[in-house]
Design an enzyme around this catalytic site. Structure first.
Site, PDB file in Angstrom:
ATOM      1  N   HIS A  98       0.841  -1.363   0.011  1.00  0.00           N
ATOM      2  CA  HIS A  98      -0.077   0.051   0.006  1.00  0.00           C
ATOM      3  C   HIS A  98       0.782   1.250  -0.004  1.00  0.00           C
ATOM      4  O   HIS A  98       1.815   1.529   0.598  1.00  0.00           O
ATOM      5  CB  HIS A  98      -1.075   0.037   1.252  1.00  0.00           C
ATOM      6  N   ASP A 104       0.039   4.262   1.223  1.00  0.00           N
ATOM      7  CA  ASP A 104      -0.268   5.366   2.094  1.00  0.00           C
ATOM      8  C   ASP A 104       0.496   5.027   3.641  1.00  0.00           C
ATOM      9  O   ASP A 104       0.748   4.100   3.655  1.00  0.00           O
ATOM     10  CB  ASP A 104      -1.695   5.706   2.665  1.00  0.00           C
ATOM     11  N   GLU A 164      -4.923   2.122   2.665  1.00  0.00           N
ATOM     12  CA  GLU A 164      -4.941   1.016   3.512  1.00  0.00           C
ATOM     13  C   GLU A 164      -5.039   1.114   5.139  1.00  0.00           C
ATOM     14  O   GLU A 164      -5.884   0.479   5.708  1.00  0.00           O
ATOM     15  CB  GLU A 164      -3.790   0.123   3.254  1.00  0.00           C
TER      16      GLU A 164
END
Length: 368
Positions: free
Chosen positions: A73, A75, A136
């Protein structure tokens, strides 16, 4: 300085809190395109609230075994803006009052490095898919917004577990969360408290009735927040409680959910008030037997790069839970991160390099 470390440092310096992943996504898209992948973004921004869609990249291969997917992910949890990574004695840390962002830029960097090496070295490899998700850290929103087709693969490896490379998460829990609003009746606490019905008392009684903490080796329950009232001299007419339960055994997770729900409703009724409870299934658990072909493949790849594999279950969730719910065989791999979600987060450079080695080894191995 190794190329994969340079890539990780580049990514760490890019601010990418949840919902603002576009710059990381553009960096990854450029690198994967240069490595020969077909790269696109899905149209999920309206659902996730991110400034980018999920990145889906594919590369045809010649080895049998179905599509092998690598996922991470883009983020990071706050504080993750203005990160200044520092390398000292073979370990990367943040120089300031921020997280490092190894969760999960270590996964993104390792995927990019593996893609580059496969392109440079040539030779046979499996058909590959890269899934880089958004949001996420805010409830797996990016993964949940993926289409079933995009989430499908013969095997998906999610690079999002802390601990040394070689760790293989084969099971993760089902997770329920709740928000409960207790309603009572306000009254002056000093003049006529008997006319009031305290919502705080209801909530406290509910918590007291619950079995919390570690309930068994597979199951936990927790009350996370309680908020209510307006002043010391007012019987509180409202109080909000939030909490969760999770278990590797889905039936047990549901049993605990029902018991917590009953505790809240019984407490409200006993004290003359009411409660509205909203439950959310955050994600469904998954379990892969230790001897499954997917596990054996990762174990073999670990051994081939000089790493000792170790299988274990986790109490946390990840995008892997979502991919598994689509029927995709999924494992989570230890990626070298330590002290994630804190300003003490660190990453050993050798673990980052081993993770890239492991992905290359997996890509070069035919699946069963």
């Amino acid at each position: 300085m190794s190329r994969v470390l340079e890539t990780f440092l580049d990514l760490a310096r890019i601010s990418s809190p949840t919902g603002r992943e576009a710059v990381v996504a553009a960096y990854a898209a450029e690198a994967l395109t240069a490595a020969g992948f077909d790269v696109r973004f899905d149209d999920t921004m309206a659902v996730t609230g991110s400034d980018s869609g999920n990145l889906i990249a594919t590369l045809p291969g010649t080895l049998p075994g179905g599509v092998l997917a690598f996922s991470a992910h883009m983020d990071c949890v706050q504080p993750c803006e203005g990160v200044e990574p520092v390398v000292a004695d073979g370990v990367v840390r943040s120089a300031g009052e921020t997280v490092l962002g190894g969760d999960d830029k270590v996964g993104v960097a390792a995927i990019i490095e593996a893609a580059r090496r496969l392109a440079e070295e040539g030779g046979e490899h499996r058909s590959l898919k890269v899934l880089l998700t958004v949001s996420e850290e805010d409830g797996l929103l990016g993964a949940k917004a993926l289409s079933s087709e995009d989430a499908s693969a013969g095997l998906c490896l999610v690079l999002d577990a802390d601990g040394p490379v070689g760790g293989i998460v084969t099971a993760a829990p089902s997770h329920h969360t709740f928000k409960a609003v207790f309603s009572g009746r306000a009254a002056h606490a000093g003049v006529e408290p008997e006319k009031g019905v305290s919502a705080i008392r209801m909530a406290a009684s509910a918590v007291q009735r619950m079995d919390l903490g570690r309930l068994d080796p597979q199951t936990t329950a927790n009350v996370g927040t309680i908020a209510g009232g307006s002043a010391t001299n007012v019987v509180a007419p409202e109080c909000t409680l939030t909490g969760e339960c999770r278990s590797l055994d889905r039936a047990m997770a549901e049993k605990v959910r029902d018991a917590m729900d009953a505790a809240m409703r019984e407490a409200a009724a006993e004290h003359g008030g009411s409660v509205s409870v909203e439950w959310t299934l955050a994600y469904v658990g998954f379990s892969v037997p230790d001897g499954a072909p997917a596990v054996r493949a990762v174990e073999s790849a670990c051994v081939s790069i000089g790493v000792t594999p170790r299988c274990y279950a986790t109490g946390g969730g990840s995008d892997a839970n979502v991919f598994a719910s689509h029927g995709t065989p999924t494992l989570v791999l230890g990626s070298g991160m330590t002290d994630v979600h804190s300003t003490d987060e660190s990453l050993a450079v050798v673990e980052l390099e081993r993770l890239a080695d492991l992905l290359v080894a997996m890509a070069r191995t035919a699946g069963e």
